[in-house]
Design a protein around this motif. Sequence first.
Motif, PDB file in Angstrom:
ATOM      1  N   PRO A   1       1.031  -1.134  -0.019  1.00 37.35           N
ATOM      2  CA  PRO A   1      -0.066   0.039  -0.118  1.00 37.35           C
ATOM      3  C   PRO A   1       0.753   1.197  -0.244  1.00 37.35           C
ATOM      4  O   PRO A   1       1.918   1.297   0.833  1.00 37.35           O
ATOM      5  CB  PRO A   1      -0.770  -0.250   1.188  1.00 37.35           C
TER       6      PRO A   1
ATOM      7  N   GLN B   1       0.055   4.061   1.002  1.00 35.69           N
ATOM      8  CA  GLN B   1      -0.183   5.066   2.202  1.00 35.69           C
ATOM      9  C   GLN B   1      -1.037   4.647   3.037  1.00 35.69           C
ATOM     10  O   GLN B   1      -1.766   3.643   3.016  1.00 35.69           O
ATOM     11  CB  GLN B   1      -1.036   6.438   1.660  1.00 35.69           C
ATOM     12  N   GLY B   2      -0.933   5.037   4.484  1.00 41.05           N
ATOM     13  CA  GLY B   2      -2.105   4.628   5.653  1.00 41.05           C
ATOM     14  C   GLY B   2      -3.547   5.260   5.144  1.00 41.05           C
ATOM     15  O   GLY B   2      -3.743   5.774   4.411  1.00 41.05           O
ATOM     16  N   LEU B   3      -4.113   4.716   6.437  1.00 43.16           N
ATOM     17  CA  LEU B   3      -5.657   5.086   6.377  1.00 43.16           C
ATOM     18  C   LEU B   3      -5.778   6.525   6.480  1.00 43.16           C
ATOM     19  O   LEU B   3      -6.843   7.016   5.609  1.00 43.16           O
ATOM     20  CB  LEU B   3      -6.323   4.322   7.443  1.00 43.16           C
ATOM     21  N   PHE B   4      -4.968   7.091   7.354  1.00 44.38           N
ATOM     22  CA  PHE B   4      -5.249   8.727   7.498  1.00 44.38           C
ATOM     23  C   PHE B   4      -4.857   9.409   6.328  1.00 44.38           C
ATOM     24  O   PHE B   4      -5.411  10.402   5.908  1.00 44.38           O
ATOM     25  CB  PHE B   4      -4.780   9.207   8.785  1.00 44.38           C
TER      26      PHE B   4
ATOM     27  N   TRP C   1      -4.765   8.228   2.926  1.00 39.34           N
ATOM     28  CA  TRP C   1      -5.666   7.730   2.090  1.00 39.34           C
ATOM     29  C   TRP C   1      -7.083   8.863   2.389  1.00 39.34           C
ATOM     30  O   TRP C   1      -7.581   9.507   1.373  1.00 39.34           O
ATOM     31  CB  TRP C   1      -6.151   6.565   2.095  1.00 39.34           C
ATOM     32  N   LEU C   2      -7.339   8.890   3.601  1.00 38.13           N
ATOM     33  CA  LEU C   2      -8.470   9.831   3.963  1.00 38.13           C
ATOM     34  C   LEU C   2      -8.424  11.200   3.640  1.00 38.13           C
ATOM     35  O   LEU C   2      -9.286  11.984   3.104  1.00 38.13           O
ATOM     36  CB  LEU C   2      -8.917   9.552   5.481  1.00 38.13           C
TER      37      LEU C   2
END
Length: 354
Positions: free
Chosen positions: A106, A108-111, A113-114
């Motif tokens: 991946p 990038q991380g979740l944050f 991406w958000l």
Amino acid sequence: MKTPILARFGKSTEIETPPDIESAVLRSDRFRLEREADWRRLEDILARMEKGSMRRVTDAELLALPALYRIAVSSLSVARETSLDRATLSYLETLVQRAWYQVYGPRQGLFAWLRGFLFGGWSRAVRGIWLDVCIALFVMVAGTVVGWFLVARDKEWFYALVPTSMSDGRVPGASREQLAETLATHDSSEGLSIFAAALFSNNAGVAILAFALGFAFGIPSLLLLVHNMALLGAMLWLFSSQGLTFEFAAWLSVHGTTELFAILLSGAAGLHVGRSMAFPGERTILQAASESGKRAAVVMIGVIVMMIVAGFLEAFPRQLVDGAEGRMAIGGALLTFWLAYLFLYGAKRRAGEA
């Protein structure tokens, strides 16, 4: 080959190394020397990338990264087949795992991406299906007009279009006072809340189905939009017949500008997938569906956000704000926000980047 060892009484002696062990050691050393330069280069690039120092990684190194990764994978495969020393195997396994994460893992991380989704990703996806949005909007307006004229011509159509759970006294023949009472805030704990919950549940189901049925070349999605908006057209005719058009529109606008906008986008997303499958161009149907599906999926994530916002608006602002003017102001402000955010935000910057 002789290897010195320390004797029991402090004297050094030598033992003869078996030929097979000596051959394995030489083979391992030769294998490592032939490829170690590529491993070290890959390790150096990975170390900088893992520290977040992407600016220190040159374009040439980024282009070389996949090739170096394949070399490391090949080296690991050979090392396992020829049973090289454990240290080399362990080193290569770790190196390959680190490289795989940078090449295929991946980005990038979740944050992260958000943040990208909210600050440009969603709006770019919506602008990417602008033609489908225009088609879906035309179909929704047409469906509303059709529902209006069907009920105006024959009142029996009202009962065919509007479910009983959503009418609750809002039927042809009701007086102006009765209809106005259903829009008052003091009645929200009963009739209004029931109607609002039924309307939200219906619209949420329509949004999901409009997208899910898009694979059938978008036709079911458009038909679903027509049917759903015909219901709205019937309700508009009912309140308009008693001179309550503005009051009903204001009551609906508090959450409707968000909820109906979400339905519009979900229908457009389904149509986008179906249209790309019907007219794939030089791509295969599967390739076209995959590419359009990725963009449509981003749009649908935004639709979920809008539905959550619409649910909040139904639960609080609409039932706490009395007066058509105040309700219309809230609905108008939300519509302006969605239009500006989805179609204007980041558009100039994106054009400049292109």
